[in-house]
Design a protein around this motif. Structure first.
Motif, short mmCIF file in Angstrom:
data_model
loop_
_atom_site.label_atom_id
_atom_site.label_comp_id
_atom_site.label_asym_id
_atom_site.label_seq_id
_atom_site.Cartn_x
_atom_site.Cartn_y
_atom_site.Cartn_z
N ALA A 27 0.77 -1.03 -0.01
CA ALA A 27 0.01 -0.02 -0.13
C ALA A 27 0.84 1.36 -0.12
CB ALA A 27 -0.96 -0.01 1.32
N ALA A 28 1.98 1.18 0.72
CA ALA A 28 2.70 2.39 0.73
C ALA A 28 3.33 2.61 -0.70
CB ALA A 28 3.85 2.17 1.96
N ALA A 29 3.81 1.50 -1.13
CA ALA A 29 4.57 1.85 -2.48
C ALA A 29 3.51 2.30 -3.59
CB ALA A 29 5.04 0.21 -3.05
N ALA A 30 2.42 1.89 -3.45
CA ALA A 30 1.38 2.24 -4.31
C ALA A 30 0.80 3.82 -3.96
CB ALA A 30 -0.18 1.30 -4.20
N VAL A 31 0.72 4.15 -2.95
CA VAL A 31 0.64 5.58 -2.61
C VAL A 31 1.62 6.65 -2.80
CG1 VAL A 31 -0.14 7.01 -0.56
CG2 VAL A 31 -1.26 4.95 -0.76
N TRP A 32 3.06 6.19 -2.60
CA TRP A 32 4.00 7.06 -2.71
C TRP A 32 4.01 7.86 -4.15
CZ3 TRP A 32 6.96 9.98 -0.12
CH2 TRP A 32 8.13 10.59 -0.69
N PRO A 33 3.86 7.27 -5.16
CA PRO A 33 3.67 8.21 -6.28
C PRO A 33 2.80 9.15 -6.56
CG PRO A 33 3.97 5.61 -6.97
CD PRO A 33 3.79 5.84 -5.58
N LEU A 34 1.72 8.83 -5.72
CA LEU A 34 0.46 9.93 -5.68
C LEU A 34 1.03 11.06 -4.73
CD1 LEU A 34 -2.49 7.65 -5.54
CD2 LEU A 34 -1.68 8.68 -7.21
N ILE A 35 1.73 10.71 -3.66
CA ILE A 35 2.29 11.78 -2.78
C ILE A 35 3.31 12.61 -3.30
CG2 ILE A 35 3.46 12.32 -0.44
CD1 ILE A 35 1.65 9.69 0.50
N ASP A 36 4.34 11.91 -4.10
CA ASP A 36 5.62 12.45 -4.67
C ASP A 36 5.02 13.53 -5.88
OD1 ASP A 36 8.22 12.61 -4.79
OD2 ASP A 36 8.30 11.61 -6.73
N GLN A 37 4.00 13.12 -6.49
CA GLN A 37 3.56 14.25 -7.69
C GLN A 37 3.17 15.59 -7.09
OE1 GLN A 37 0.47 15.22 -8.70
NE2 GLN A 37 -0.64 14.45 -7.04
N MET A 38 3.06 15.68 -5.82
CA MET A 38 2.59 16.94 -5.24
C MET A 38 3.84 17.85 -4.98
SD MET A 38 -0.48 16.15 -2.56
CE MET A 38 -1.00 14.56 -2.62
N ASN A 39 5.03 17.38 -5.20
CA ASN A 39 6.04 18.11 -5.01
C ASN A 39 6.25 19.01 -6.08
OD1 ASN A 39 7.00 16.87 -2.45
ND2 ASN A 39 8.23 15.32 -3.49
N PRO A 40 6.99 20.09 -6.09
CA PRO A 40 6.99 21.15 -7.06
C PRO A 40 8.12 20.50 -8.26
CG PRO A 40 8.00 22.07 -4.93
CD PRO A 40 7.42 20.76 -4.86
N ASP A 41 7.79 20.86 -9.30
CA ASP A 41 8.43 20.52 -10.52
C ASP A 41 9.98 20.92 -10.58
OD1 ASP A 41 8.85 21.33 -13.79
OD2 ASP A 41 8.60 19.38 -13.13
N LYS A 42 10.68 20.27 -11.26
CA LYS A 42 12.43 20.70 -11.12
C LYS A 42 12.59 22.14 -11.52
CE LYS A 42 14.46 16.11 -11.16
NZ LYS A 42 14.03 15.70 -9.93
N SER A 43 11.71 22.36 -12.74
CA SER A 43 11.81 23.95 -13.24
C SER A 43 11.43 24.67 -12.18
CB SER A 43 11.12 23.92 -14.52
OG SER A 43 9.60 23.75 -14.32
#
Length: 171
Positions: A27-43
């Motif tokens: 469950a943690a491995a499945a949820v991590w990409p959803l949380i990580d996509q909320m971080n600011p973009d590299k640009s």
């Protein structure tokens, strides 16, 4: 009556615990990409700070730089401009704030050049007394404080520091 402490651990208990642990990791491995996509973009992170060389700005002049997509006014204030903003009775302004709280070095003013009324970019007054928002007539002094017009607040001061006598790091 039987107590759970009296019962020996069985293979089934181990399978329940192992299955629950495996499910939690999955469950943690499945949820991590959803949380990580909320971080600011590299640009966006690359634009989080701007280094500005201010050595070529003569007293009484300003430069405009972009920081996070916003205009930042850097004004090299003259002794007369500094005296005028210090003489002004800031306690009677709509957003009272002394000049000393808005600057790190008296001769340099660094503010976000956006009117706090409707987000316009104020123009520099021809006599060097401050800024005037062309849309609704908000007036700001040489400390970026609102002195007249409908704007509710002073122009914002971004986070900045002087890296040297000729370099300002905004952000």
């Amino acid at each position: 009556m039987a107590h759970t402490a009296d019962q020996p651990t069985t293979r089934r208990d181990f399978l329940y615990i192992a299955t629950a642990a495996f499910g939690a990791v999955g469950a943690a491995a499945a949820v991590w990409p959803l949380i990580d996509q909320m971080n600011p973009d590299k640009s966006v992170l690359a634009l989080s700070s701007t280094e500005v060389n201010i050595s070529a700005v003569p007293p009484g002049q300003q430069i405009v730089v972009k920081w996070r997509g916003k205009p930042v006014f850097i004004l090299h204030r003259t002794p007369e401009q500094i005296a005028a903003v210090e003489k002004e009775d800031w306690r009677n302004l709509r957003d009272p704030q002394p000049d000393a709280e808005r600057v790190k070095r008296q001769q340099w003013l660094v503010i976000i050049g956006i009117c706090t009324h409707l987000g316009c970019v104020p123009n520099r007054e021809s006599d060097g007394s401050g800024w005037l928002c062309p849309c609704h007539g908000s007036v700001y002094d040489n400390s970026g404080r609102r002195t007249a017009g409908p704007a509710p607040l002073n122009m914002a001061v971004p986070p900045y520091k002087f890296e040297s006598d000729t370099t300002v790091l905004i952000g």
